[in-house]
Enzyme design. Structure first.
Site, PDB file in Angstrom:
ATOM      1  N   GLY A 115       0.892 -62.502 -35.482  1.00 60.41           N
ATOM      2  CA  GLY A 115       1.868 -61.568 -34.927  1.00 60.41           C
ATOM      3  C   GLY A 115       1.700 -60.192 -35.527  1.00 60.41           C
ATOM      4  O   GLY A 115       0.613 -59.812 -35.966  1.00 60.41           O
TER       5      GLY A 115
ATOM      6  N   GLU B 144      -2.469 -63.781 -39.503  1.00 59.13           N
ATOM      7  CA  GLU B 144      -3.384 -63.210 -38.498  1.00 59.13           C
ATOM      8  C   GLU B 144      -2.586 -62.122 -37.788  1.00 59.13           C
ATOM      9  O   GLU B 144      -1.723 -62.411 -36.961  1.00 59.13           O
ATOM     10  CB  GLU B 144      -3.821 -64.323 -37.549  1.00 59.13           C
ATOM     11  CG  GLU B 144      -5.128 -64.014 -36.860  1.00 59.13           C
ATOM     12  CD  GLU B 144      -4.939 -63.215 -35.597  1.00 59.13           C
ATOM     13  OE1 GLU B 144      -4.937 -61.964 -35.688  1.00 59.13           O
ATOM     14  OE2 GLU B 144      -4.780 -63.816 -34.538  1.00 59.13           O
TER      15      GLU B 144
ATOM     16  N   LYS C 170       7.432 -72.722 -34.677  1.00 59.73           N
ATOM     17  CA  LYS C 170       8.458 -71.740 -34.315  1.00 59.73           C
ATOM     18  C   LYS C 170       7.724 -70.721 -33.424  1.00 59.73           C
ATOM     19  O   LYS C 170       6.962 -69.885 -33.908  1.00 59.73           O
ATOM     20  CB  LYS C 170       9.045 -71.056 -35.556  1.00 59.73           C
ATOM     21  CG  LYS C 170      10.104 -70.006 -35.241  1.00 59.73           C
ATOM     22  CD  LYS C 170       9.487 -68.628 -35.156  1.00 59.73           C
ATOM     23  CE  LYS C 170      10.474 -67.550 -34.774  1.00 59.73           C
ATOM     24  NZ  LYS C 170      10.751 -67.515 -33.311  1.00 59.73           N
ATOM     25  N   HIS C 171       7.941 -70.856 -32.132  1.00 61.30           N
ATOM     26  CA  HIS C 171       7.225 -69.975 -31.211  1.00 61.30           C
ATOM     27  C   HIS C 171       8.024 -68.683 -31.030  1.00 61.30           C
ATOM     28  O   HIS C 171       9.203 -68.593 -31.414  1.00 61.30           O
ATOM     29  CB  HIS C 171       7.030 -70.690 -29.862  1.00 61.30           C
ATOM     30  CG  HIS C 171       5.695 -70.401 -29.243  1.00 61.30           C
ATOM     31  ND1 HIS C 171       5.094 -69.157 -29.323  1.00 61.30           N
ATOM     32  CD2 HIS C 171       4.828 -71.174 -28.540  1.00 61.30           C
ATOM     33  CE1 HIS C 171       3.923 -69.197 -28.703  1.00 61.30           C
ATOM     34  NE2 HIS C 171       3.730 -70.407 -28.226  1.00 61.30           N
ATOM     35  N   ALA C 172       7.381 -67.674 -30.427  1.00 59.94           N
ATOM     36  CA  ALA C 172       8.080 -66.415 -30.136  1.00 59.94           C
ATOM     37  C   ALA C 172       9.272 -66.710 -29.222  1.00 59.94           C
ATOM     38  O   ALA C 172       9.185 -67.566 -28.329  1.00 59.94           O
ATOM     39  CB  ALA C 172       7.130 -65.432 -29.471  1.00 59.94           C
ATOM     40  N   SER C 173      10.352 -65.974 -29.426  1.00 61.29           N
ATOM     41  CA  SER C 173      11.606 -66.282 -28.723  1.00 61.29           C
ATOM     42  C   SER C 173      11.505 -66.089 -27.213  1.00 61.29           C
ATOM     43  O   SER C 173      12.338 -66.620 -26.482  1.00 61.29           O
ATOM     44  CB  SER C 173      12.732 -65.399 -29.264  1.00 61.29           C
ATOM     45  OG  SER C 173      12.986 -65.747 -30.596  1.00 61.29           O
TER      46      SER C 173
ATOM     47  N   CYS D 116      -5.057 -59.113 -29.995  1.00 59.30           N
ATOM     48  CA  CYS D 116      -5.305 -58.539 -31.321  1.00 59.30           C
ATOM     49  C   CYS D 116      -6.753 -58.090 -31.459  1.00 59.30           C
ATOM     50  O   CYS D 116      -7.030 -57.067 -32.072  1.00 59.30           O
ATOM     51  CB  CYS D 116      -4.904 -59.517 -32.419  1.00 59.30           C
ATOM     52  SG  CYS D 116      -5.549 -61.168 -32.193  1.00 59.30           S
TER      53      CYS D 116
HETATM   54  P1  NDP Z   1       6.234 -60.347 -33.695  1.00 55.99           P
HETATM   55  O1  NDP Z   1       5.225 -60.174 -34.717  1.00 55.99           O
HETATM   56  O2  NDP Z   1       7.584 -59.781 -33.937  1.00 55.99           O
HETATM   57  O3  NDP Z   1       6.412 -61.919 -33.395  1.00 55.99           O
HETATM   58  C1  NDP Z   1       5.471 -62.917 -33.751  1.00 55.99           C
HETATM   59  C2  NDP Z   1       6.210 -64.140 -34.267  1.00 55.99           C
HETATM   60  O4  NDP Z   1       6.819 -63.838 -35.518  1.00 55.99           O
HETATM   61  C3  NDP Z   1       7.347 -64.594 -33.354  1.00 55.99           C
HETATM   62  O5  NDP Z   1       7.440 -66.000 -33.383  1.00 55.99           O
HETATM   63  C4  NDP Z   1       8.552 -63.950 -33.997  1.00 55.99           C
HETATM   64  O6  NDP Z   1       9.770 -64.585 -33.682  1.00 55.99           O
HETATM   65  C5  NDP Z   1       8.219 -64.110 -35.465  1.00 55.99           C
HETATM   66  N1  NDP Z   1       8.917 -63.169 -36.339  1.00 55.99           N
HETATM   67  C6  NDP Z   1       9.097 -61.848 -36.139  1.00 55.99           C
HETATM   68  N2  NDP Z   1       9.770 -61.302 -37.175  1.00 55.99           N
HETATM   69  C7  NDP Z   1      10.033 -62.307 -38.031  1.00 55.99           C
HETATM   70  C8  NDP Z   1      10.727 -62.380 -39.275  1.00 55.99           C
HETATM   71  N3  NDP Z   1      11.258 -61.310 -39.844  1.00 55.99           N
HETATM   72  N4  NDP Z   1      10.828 -63.576 -39.866  1.00 55.99           N
HETATM   73  C9  NDP Z   1      10.280 -64.669 -39.300  1.00 55.99           C
HETATM   74  N5  NDP Z   1       9.627 -64.671 -38.130  1.00 55.99           N
HETATM   75  C10 NDP Z   1       9.483 -63.499 -37.494  1.00 55.99           C
HETATM   76  O7  NDP Z   1       5.654 -59.851 -32.321  1.00 55.99           O
HETATM   77  P2  NDP Z   1       6.344 -58.965 -31.193  1.00 55.99           P
HETATM   78  O8  NDP Z   1       6.514 -59.788 -30.020  1.00 55.99           O
HETATM   79  O9  NDP Z   1       7.541 -58.243 -31.667  1.00 55.99           O
HETATM   80  O10 NDP Z   1       5.164 -57.916 -30.954  1.00 55.99           O
HETATM   81  C11 NDP Z   1       5.204 -56.639 -31.516  1.00 55.99           C
HETATM   82  C12 NDP Z   1       3.849 -56.201 -31.992  1.00 55.99           C
HETATM   83  O11 NDP Z   1       3.215 -57.216 -32.749  1.00 55.99           O
HETATM   84  C13 NDP Z   1       2.860 -55.906 -30.908  1.00 55.99           C
HETATM   85  O12 NDP Z   1       3.024 -54.638 -30.386  1.00 55.99           O
HETATM   86  C14 NDP Z   1       1.547 -56.078 -31.641  1.00 55.99           C
HETATM   87  O13 NDP Z   1       1.239 -54.920 -32.332  1.00 55.99           O
HETATM   88  C15 NDP Z   1       1.827 -57.161 -32.607  1.00 55.99           C
HETATM   89  N6  NDP Z   1       1.356 -58.477 -32.185  1.00 55.99           N
HETATM   90  C16 NDP Z   1       0.143 -58.879 -32.583  1.00 55.99           C
HETATM   91  C17 NDP Z   1      -0.333 -60.092 -32.189  1.00 55.99           C
HETATM   92  C18 NDP Z   1      -1.660 -60.566 -32.592  1.00 55.99           C
HETATM   93  O14 NDP Z   1      -2.231 -61.427 -31.912  1.00 55.99           O
HETATM   94  N7  NDP Z   1      -2.208 -60.086 -33.688  1.00 55.99           N
HETATM   95  C19 NDP Z   1       0.443 -60.996 -31.344  1.00 55.99           C
HETATM   96  C20 NDP Z   1       1.730 -60.468 -30.981  1.00 55.99           C
HETATM   97  C21 NDP Z   1       2.145 -59.264 -31.408  1.00 55.99           C
HETATM   98  P3  NDP Z   1      10.791 -63.955 -32.601  1.00 55.99           P
HETATM   99  O15 NDP Z   1      10.046 -63.885 -31.313  1.00 55.99           O
HETATM  100  O16 NDP Z   1      11.890 -64.920 -32.601  1.00 55.99           O
HETATM  101  O17 NDP Z   1      11.155 -62.600 -33.131  1.00 55.99           O
END
Ligand code: NDP
Length: 454
Positions: free
Chosen positions: A206, A228, A154-157, A262
């Site tokens: 994420g 992570e 399930k990749h980011a949307s 990250c």
């Molecule tokens: P998210 O953490 O929201 O997204 C990462 C993944 O998790 C996506 O596939 C997303 O799906 C999914 N996801 C998010 N919320 C849920 C949920 N409630 N249930 C199930 N799956 C979920 O990243 P964002 O793009 O919103 O980034 C926001 C912040 O996250 C950044 O500012 C940063 O701080 C952090 N981040 C950290 C990363 C790292 O490498 N450690 C990588 C990316 C972000 P969908 O896209 O469909 O919402």
């Protein structure tokens, strides 16, 4: 809701895809469960062959995939290409080393004969972010598949084309159908995927918010998870450090991928004696990084992945300035097209201000002064996170001593914090738990089984 590819350079939607219906999702998860029934019985040699063939496909299509990343999330193509080649490398790494990591380990003194076995368990759900849209997927998929598990992604949307491109690479390789599948779904369908008996755990990279929700959902179903999450890595510069080298690596660490990493250096903690020199050198090195169109192969810093994230970053910068942080460079949103954020340095913000304890997910360096080494180590550890960190000193042996005192999943002396298949990768505290890569990563989703003959 359709899943959209939106080019952060132009702000235009370039493609959109219908989200899977719940029935399509369930069908794909079922197909991968069937794929598991035969994949788990394959031998290591066959799995290694499949991984090596995937590596070849990735290498052959590196430029194509880099262009997709540039269009969907703004990564400059030279970095995108390097990312795809790194993915090929992790496939080759597990093809070569996976069997040794999972070979049963004999144990003396228990019954007549005893050993620890590492058996596959089922399907791993990978919930992945957009910032390293190929690497993060392959670093979960390669060890999982080598271990005999299957994977649903399930990749980011905002990166549906990356998600489909990865699936197409699997299809083109020697892997059989239905050992790796992309689910084009939003966050809301994740729980229903976790409901499937065949799905034995979830690996998420994420934000903390996503991590705590998905970890709770996994916990409610008594399924294992690896998290992570974010970081606010300290970059400790001691008085005897090579300032020019530290500034060069620090600028790249903070600004590459438009700061959306990250394990980027985020809090620069600098000894009083070299503070002014380092601040000036960091500014010079940041100025030398070429910002521009991610399709240009000389670009080092592209736009951020979205104007929404850019606005969030700008609010943090303004809060930091309001607390007394001195904006040394950048900090002002540019006019015009593209989600570009200027490379920014904020000096002397109050270390304990709430905003300074947050992750800055963009090219903004916070620089703090430390009166001595003791204070620098205390500041490095005074954070809710614990992903990575680095120490810069002319005395490498002393650097290693300090590395032991820094509380994080990875500490590098005089170098860039990075992920390497040879070394475990992951965090402590709010940066998450569990490990990826190395032998530790491949053993996260296997049944560590005691077998005894009395
Ligand atoms: P998210 O953490 O929201 O997204 C990462 C993944 O998790 C996506 O596939 C997303 O799906 C999914 N996801 C998010 N919320 C849920 C949920 N409630 N249930 C199930 N799956 C979920 O990243 P964002 O793009 O919103 O980034 C926001 C912040 O996250 C950044 O500012 C940063 O701080 C952090 N981040 C950290 C990363 C790292 O490498 N450690 C990588 C990316 C972000 P969908 O896209 O469909 O919402």
């Amino acid at each position: 809701m359709p899943l959209q590819s939106l080019n952060p350079l132009t702000g235009k939607v370039t493609k959109q895809f219908d989200e899977f219906t719940p029935e399509q999702t369930a069908e794909a998860v079922r197909a991968v469960a069937q794929g598991y029934a035969s994949w788990k019985n394959t031998d290591f040699a066959h799995r290694a062959e499949c991984l090596l063939s995937l590596a070849e496909v990735l290498k052959a299509r590196a430029d194509e995939f880099a262009a997709i990343m540039a269009e969907e999330m703004g990564k400059p193509v030279s970095f995108g290409r390097a990312e795809v080649l790194k993915c090929a490398g992790v496939c080759e790494f597990y093809a070569k080393n996976g069997e040794a990591m999972l070979t049963p380990e004999p144990v003396a003194g228990c019954g007549q004969e005893a050993y620890v076995d590492f058996a596959p368990m089922g399907t791993v759900l990978a919930v992945m972010p957009w910032n390293f849209p190929f690497w993060q997927v392959l670093r979960v998929a390669a060890p999982s598949l080598m271990a005999g598990n299957t994977v649903v992604l399930k990749h980011a949307s905002n990166v549906p084309q990356c998600a489909l491109a990865i699936e197409s690479a699997f299809r083109e390789s020697a892997f059989p159908d239905n050992v790796f599948r992309t689910l084009l779904i939003g966050a809301r369908q994740v729980e229903s995927v976790l409901d499937a008996d065949s799905v034995i755990g979830v690996s998420l990279t994420g934000s903390e918010g996503a991590g705590s929700k998905v970890a709770a959902a996994a916990g409610a179903r008594l399924k294992k998870c690896v998290m992570e999450l974010g970081g606010s890595d300290p970059f400790v510069v001691l008085a005897d450090a090579d300032i020019d080298k530290a500034a060069k690596v620090g600028a790249m660490s903070r600004c590459a991928n438009a700061g959306q990493t990250c394990i980027a250096a985020k809090r620069f903690i600098v000894a009083d004696a070299v503070y002014d020199d380092f601040l000036a050198a960091l500014g010079r090195e940041m100025d030398a990084l070429k910002m521009g169109d991610p399709m240009d192969k000389d670009t080092v810093v592209g736009p951020m992945s979205s104007t929404g994230l850019r606005a969030e970053l700008q609010r943090q910068v303004e809060r930091c300035a309001a607390e007394g942080g001195r904006i040394v460079k950048g900090g002002v949103l540019p006019e015009g097209e593209g989600a570009f954020y200027p490379l920014t340095i904020i000096a002397d913000a109050p270390f304990d201000a709430e905003v300074c304890r947050e992750e800055f997910f963009g090219p903004v360096a916070l620089v703090f002064r430390a009166k001595d080494e003791e204070q620098a180590v205390a500041m490095a550890n005074d954070t809710p996170f614990g992903l990575g960190g680095s120490v810069w000193t002319g005395d490498g042996a002393h650097g290693l001593e300090l590395a032991r005192r820094i509380e994080a999943g990875e500490v590098v002396v005089n170098g860039l914090v990075r992920s390497d298949p040879l070394m475990p990768f992951g965090g402590i505290r709010r940066s998450g738990f569990g490990r990826e890569l190395s032998a530790f990563g491949i053993r996260e989703f296997v049944n560590i089984k005691s077998v005894i003959r009395d």
